[in-house]
Design an enzyme around this catalytic site. Structure first.
Site, PDB file in Angstrom:
ATOM      1  N   HIS A  64      12.886  -5.096  -1.338  1.00 30.88           N
ATOM      2  CA  HIS A  64      14.291  -5.469  -1.485  1.00 30.88           C
ATOM      3  C   HIS A  64      15.057  -4.514  -2.397  1.00 30.88           C
ATOM      4  O   HIS A  64      14.529  -3.993  -3.381  1.00 30.88           O
ATOM      5  CB  HIS A  64      14.453  -6.928  -1.910  1.00 30.88           C
ATOM      6  CG  HIS A  64      13.988  -7.273  -3.297  1.00 30.88           C
ATOM      7  ND1 HIS A  64      14.808  -7.196  -4.394  1.00 30.88           N
ATOM      8  CD2 HIS A  64      12.805  -7.738  -3.761  1.00 30.88           C
ATOM      9  CE1 HIS A  64      14.144  -7.601  -5.466  1.00 30.88           C
ATOM     10  NE2 HIS A  64      12.917  -7.932  -5.117  1.00 30.88           N
ATOM     11  N   ASP A 179      12.396  -4.069 -10.428  1.00 28.70           N
ATOM     12  CA  ASP A 179      12.208  -5.120  -9.416  1.00 28.70           C
ATOM     13  C   ASP A 179      13.430  -5.082  -8.520  1.00 28.70           C
ATOM     14  O   ASP A 179      14.491  -5.531  -8.937  1.00 28.70           O
ATOM     15  CB  ASP A 179      12.067  -6.486 -10.102  1.00 28.70           C
ATOM     16  CG  ASP A 179      12.103  -7.646  -9.125  1.00 28.70           C
ATOM     17  OD1 ASP A 179      11.977  -7.418  -7.916  1.00 28.70           O
ATOM     18  OD2 ASP A 179      12.268  -8.797  -9.584  1.00 28.70           O
ATOM     19  N   GLU A 210      17.337 -10.509  -1.636  1.00 26.68           N
ATOM     20  CA  GLU A 210      16.053 -11.192  -1.818  1.00 26.68           C
ATOM     21  C   GLU A 210      16.164 -12.189  -2.952  1.00 26.68           C
ATOM     22  O   GLU A 210      15.676 -13.316  -2.865  1.00 26.68           O
ATOM     23  CB  GLU A 210      14.946 -10.162  -2.117  1.00 26.68           C
ATOM     24  CG  GLU A 210      13.534 -10.737  -2.131  1.00 26.68           C
ATOM     25  CD  GLU A 210      13.044 -11.192  -3.510  1.00 26.68           C
ATOM     26  OE1 GLU A 210      11.944 -11.733  -3.602  1.00 26.68           O
ATOM     27  OE2 GLU A 210      13.784 -11.007  -4.511  1.00 26.68           O
ATOM     28  N   ASP A 233       6.556  -5.649  -3.604  1.00 24.39           N
ATOM     29  CA  ASP A 233       7.465  -6.172  -4.621  1.00 24.39           C
ATOM     30  C   ASP A 233       6.769  -6.061  -5.984  1.00 24.39           C
ATOM     31  O   ASP A 233       5.644  -5.574  -6.075  1.00 24.39           O
ATOM     32  CB  ASP A 233       7.836  -7.627  -4.292  1.00 24.39           C
ATOM     33  CG  ASP A 233       9.211  -8.011  -4.836  1.00 24.39           C
ATOM     34  OD1 ASP A 233       9.613  -7.481  -5.884  1.00 24.39           O
ATOM     35  OD2 ASP A 233       9.871  -8.864  -4.217  1.00 24.39           O
TER      36      ASP A 233
END
Ligand SMILES: [Zn+2]
Length: 360
Positions: A64, A179, A210, A233
């Site tokens: 993402h 992230d 996400e 991820d």
């Protein structure tokens, strides 16, 4: 691709959920060099594809592009920005943090999440966290009108100000948004390696939104309709005095067994272990019920898709400064590449029909 440069350009790009324009531009630029075709779905996920018309097992990578942050909710009468959080955050990590706001005209204004001075605060106030609703961004404006004139209004993006920094151990880097820009980097590295090596259809998706609910993964998967999906991820590293998880920085690619909305496909986990052992790729495990990844929506798509998440351990997830190991990013990319190269019709059918431990 140079891991460090790729991480820096991806992580420094501002892009909260629904305003992923800048990270998408970077993803698209790299995907264009590695894909036969690049397209964008109706919500805004960007997808590159190699060997689209070939036969064979259709594999999807997903990472993402959005990061946690805020939207401006209200510009108050004094020019302070009241905030709507986008993605889950703890107010403990927010007070006093430098954050920037992007105006409609593209200009970036510096701000700080205002924190009451500790002087004279009653003990019971000091001992509790502040409510998210009480947070505000101070951009040094002297009036509401001045803020509006600068092009800042409800809906504008407020994002962490975290510049990419190498740390004492040169393998470790700190930035905002790792992230999941670290995941975006890992999938690009794997996609580059696989160019000309895998002959069946391979898709690399930069997904949107996400953080508020794995939304872009759903539409990207509808477009791709893969046979097998590997999401990449970040996951909480357990090697700090404050966190608890079974993985650590520098320990390699994490096989995420379970999170809040997915249990990884057991056969795929066994397959990943076998491949990692063969290729001597370091792996570790996470069984961490908190949080979720794109796999949460991917595995339930269509008639059910073979899915798992490969994770990069991260310290201080969803705070303004996170730390990862570049070695782990590369281990994830190697594992993804090796899993793709080892895949064929027979292996896929074997996984679908149930994995047997004594099979190779
Ligand atoms: Zn994430």
């Amino acid at each position: 691709m140079n891991t460090e440069r790729l991480l820096q350009e991806l992580a420094e790009a501002p892009g909260i959920s629904s305003i992923e324009d800048e990270p998408r531009k970077i993803m698209r630029m790299h995907l264009q060099q590695l894909s036969d075709r690049v397209y964008q779905d109706g919500l805004g996920s960007v997808i590159g594809v190699q060997n689209e018309d070939a036969d064979g097992i259709k594999i999807q990578f997903a990472a993402h592009m959005d990061e946690v942050g805020f939207m401006v909710k209200i510009v108050d009468e004094h020019g302070y920005l009241r905030l709507q959080p986008i993605g889950s955050m703890w107010t403990h990590v927010l007070l006093g943090q430098r954050m920037d706001v992007k105006a409609d005209n593209g200009r970036i204004y510096a701000g700080v999440i205002g924190s009451p001075a500790s002087h004279g605060l009653p003990k019971e106030v000091k001992e509790r966290t502040m409510a998210m609703n009480d947070l505000y961004l101070d951009i040094g404006a002297s009036s509401q009108l001045q803020v509006y004139k600068a092009g800042i209004r409800p809906g504008c993006m407020v994002f962490p100000h975290g510049l990419f920094t190498k740390m004492l151990d040169n393998d470790r880097v700190m930035c905002k948004a790792l992230d999941d820009r670290a995941g975006c980097a890992a999938e690009l590295i794997a996609f580059e390696y696989l160019h000309g090596r895998y002959n069946a259809p391979l898709y690399c998706a930069g997904t949107i939104q996400e953080e508020p609910g794995l939304r872009g993964a759903r539409t990207a998967t509808d477009v791709i309709h893969p046979d097998l999906s590997l999401a990449v991820d970040t996951t909480v590293a357990g090697d700090t005095p404050a966190d608890h998880n079974t993985c650590r920085l520098g320990g390699g690619a994490v096989l995420s067994m379970i999170d809040s909305n997915t249990i990884a496909h057991r056969g795929l986990i066994r397959y990943a272990e076998t491949i990692a052992a063969e290729k001597k790729i370091p792996i570790q495990y996470a069984v961490f019920k908190g949080g979720g990844t794109d796999s949460g929506n991917i595995h339930k798509s269509f008639e059910g898709i073979l899915s798992m998440t490969i994770s990069i351990p991260i310290r201080y997830m969803h705070s303004m400064q996170s730390i990862i190991s570049m070695h782990d990013v590369e281990a994830c990319a190697e594992l993804m590449s090796a899993m793709v190269l080892g895949m064929n019709q027979t292996k896929y059918k074997q996984l679908l029909n149930g994995w047997e431990d004594d099979d190779d």
